[in-house]
Motif scaffolding. Structure first.
Motif, PDB file in Angstrom:
ATOM      1  N   VAL A  92       5.774  -7.298 -17.580  1.00 28.86           N
ATOM      2  CA  VAL A  92       6.013  -7.047 -16.160  1.00 28.86           C
ATOM      3  C   VAL A  92       4.702  -6.514 -15.576  1.00 28.86           C
ATOM      4  O   VAL A  92       4.111  -5.581 -16.118  1.00 28.86           O
ATOM      5  N   PHE A  93       4.259  -7.133 -14.480  1.00 28.50           N
ATOM      6  CA  PHE A  93       3.002  -6.708 -13.864  1.00 28.50           C
ATOM      7  C   PHE A  93       3.165  -6.636 -12.351  1.00 28.50           C
ATOM      8  O   PHE A  93       4.084  -7.214 -11.785  1.00 28.50           O
ATOM      9  N   GLU A  94       2.254  -5.897 -11.731  1.00 24.30           N
ATOM     10  CA  GLU A  94       2.276  -5.734 -10.275  1.00 24.30           C
ATOM     11  C   GLU A  94       1.223  -6.630  -9.645  1.00 24.30           C
ATOM     12  O   GLU A  94       0.152  -6.844 -10.224  1.00 24.30           O
ATOM     13  N   LYS A  95       1.555  -7.135  -8.468  1.00 25.16           N
ATOM     14  CA  LYS A  95       0.591  -7.911  -7.696  1.00 25.16           C
ATOM     15  C   LYS A  95       0.651  -7.446  -6.242  1.00 25.16           C
ATOM     16  O   LYS A  95       1.656  -6.895  -5.808  1.00 25.16           O
ATOM     17  N   GLN A  96      -0.430  -7.688  -5.530  1.00 25.21           N
ATOM     18  CA  GLN A  96      -0.492  -7.277  -4.127  1.00 25.21           C
ATOM     19  C   GLN A  96      -0.728  -8.439  -3.181  1.00 25.21           C
ATOM     20  O   GLN A  96      -0.775  -8.245  -1.969  1.00 25.21           O
ATOM     21  N   ARG A  97      -0.890  -9.627  -3.711  1.00 26.17           N
ATOM     22  CA  ARG A  97      -1.159 -10.820  -2.910  1.00 26.17           C
ATOM     23  C   ARG A  97      -0.141 -11.894  -3.267  1.00 26.17           C
ATOM     24  O   ARG A  97       0.441 -11.861  -4.349  1.00 26.17           O
ATOM     25  N   THR A 108      10.744  -2.308  -5.343  1.00 32.82           N
ATOM     26  CA  THR A 108       9.872  -3.183  -6.136  1.00 32.82           C
ATOM     27  C   THR A 108      10.350  -3.358  -7.574  1.00 32.82           C
ATOM     28  O   THR A 108       9.745  -4.109  -8.332  1.00 32.82           O
ATOM     29  N   MET A 109      11.423  -2.691  -7.946  1.00 36.63           N
ATOM     30  CA  MET A 109      11.928  -2.804  -9.313  1.00 36.63           C
ATOM     31  C   MET A 109      12.574  -4.179  -9.526  1.00 36.63           C
ATOM     32  O   MET A 109      13.167  -4.740  -8.611  1.00 36.63           O
ATOM     33  N   ILE A 110      12.472  -4.683 -10.742  1.00 38.55           N
ATOM     34  CA  ILE A 110      13.079  -5.979 -11.079  1.00 38.55           C
ATOM     35  C   ILE A 110      14.595  -5.873 -10.856  1.00 38.55           C
ATOM     36  O   ILE A 110      15.225  -4.888 -11.248  1.00 38.55           O
ATOM     37  N   PRO A 129       0.819  -1.216   0.000  1.00 41.68           N
ATOM     38  CA  PRO A 129       0.000   0.000   0.000  1.00 41.68           C
ATOM     39  C   PRO A 129       0.856   1.270   0.000  1.00 41.68           C
ATOM     40  O   PRO A 129       2.023   1.239   0.399  1.00 41.68           O
ATOM     41  N   PRO A 130       0.271   2.386  -0.427  1.00 37.97           N
ATOM     42  CA  PRO A 130       0.988   3.662  -0.359  1.00 37.97           C
ATOM     43  C   PRO A 130       1.500   3.907   1.063  1.00 37.97           C
ATOM     44  O   PRO A 130       0.821   3.611   2.039  1.00 37.97           O
ATOM     45  N   GLY A 131       2.720   4.405   1.156  1.00 40.37           N
ATOM     46  CA  GLY A 131       3.334   4.670   2.444  1.00 40.37           C
ATOM     47  C   GLY A 131       4.166   3.517   2.977  1.00 40.37           C
ATOM     48  O   GLY A 131       4.931   3.686   3.922  1.00 40.37           O
ATOM     49  N   SER A 132       4.031   2.330   2.365  1.00 43.60           N
ATOM     50  CA  SER A 132       4.831   1.176   2.798  1.00 43.60           C
ATOM     51  C   SER A 132       6.168   1.197   2.065  1.00 43.60           C
ATOM     52  O   SER A 132       6.317   1.876   1.042  1.00 43.60           O
ATOM     53  N   PRO A 133       7.175   0.461   2.562  1.00 40.90           N
ATOM     54  CA  PRO A 133       8.465   0.414   1.859  1.00 40.90           C
ATOM     55  C   PRO A 133       8.362  -0.125   0.433  1.00 40.90           C
ATOM     56  O   PRO A 133       9.214   0.167  -0.395  1.00 40.90           O
ATOM     57  N   ILE A 134       7.297  -0.898   0.167  1.00 40.53           N
ATOM     58  CA  ILE A 134       7.139  -1.442  -1.186  1.00 40.53           C
ATOM     59  C   ILE A 134       5.914  -0.846  -1.877  1.00 40.53           C
ATOM     60  O   ILE A 134       5.215  -1.508  -2.651  1.00 40.53           O
ATOM     61  N   GLU A 135       5.678   0.438  -1.624  1.00 43.66           N
ATOM     62  CA  GLU A 135       4.566   1.118  -2.287  1.00 43.66           C
ATOM     63  C   GLU A 135       4.814   1.156  -3.799  1.00 43.66           C
ATOM     64  O   GLU A 135       5.957   1.018  -4.251  1.00 43.66           O
TER      65      GLU A 135
END
Length: 172
Positions: free
Chosen positions: A78-83, A64-66, A52-58
């Motif tokens: 390349v896609f983003e996931k949250q789970r 979070t970069m490859i 989430p926004p504000g987290s180290p991996i926002e």
């Protein structure tokens, strides 16, 4: 056709405070698998885990970069996931089917979270699922070594959830 899926080989995990087991060898293995996939015309998907926004991996965080050690040539998705499950809220299954993939080769990090969850989900979604036994990793935990976590998951997932093969034995 099988697509190659690389989970969460991102800066924050590869170069973070927890050292992934055999990470250098893993990166070489993944580069070799990407080369083989490209040669066979198989699609390559790379997931980036974001928080989430504000987290180290926002979203947009350098963590979070490859990882730069992966040899990307520009044709990868390349896609983003949250789970942990790479299929939830990502459209991955639809993208795989759209490019003609009936199977998925799962690799990446972390074994006991995203690799495990994604293998189980892929089979449930009807994909012929392959786990590369030397194509995923994690770090030691206070209770279990990474080597044992990986061996356990290779044994547990094989059969009911996927085929488990060594990288050198897999052809796209």
């Amino acid at each position: 056709m099988h697509a190659l899926l690389i989970l969460d080989l991102q800066v924050g995990l590869v170069h973070g405070p927890e050292t992934p087991w055999r990470c250098e060898a893993l990166l070489e293995t993944l580069n070799t698998l990407m080369h083989r996939a490209r040669s066979a015309g198989a699609p390559i998907f790379l997931a980036r885990h974001i928080g989430p926004p504000g987290s180290p991996i926002e979203p947009g965080s350098p963590l979070t970069m490859i990882a730069q050690e992966l040899e990307l040539l520009g044709g990868e998705v390349v896609f983003e996931k949250q789970r942990p499950n790479a299929f939830i809220l990502t459209g991955l299954a639809e993208h795989l089917r759209a490019c003609g993939a009936t199977g998925v080769v799962v690799t990446g990090m972390k074994t006991q979270y995203c690799v495990d969850s994604t293998c189980r989900a892929a089979r449930d979604l009807g994909f012929d699922t392959v786990l590369v036994s030397d194509g995923h990793t994690c770090a030691d935990t206070p209770l279990i070594t990474a080597k044992d976590i990986i061996a356990h998951h290779n044994a547990t997932l094989e059969g009911a959830f996927c085929r488990v093969v060594r990288a050198k034995e897999w052809s796209f």
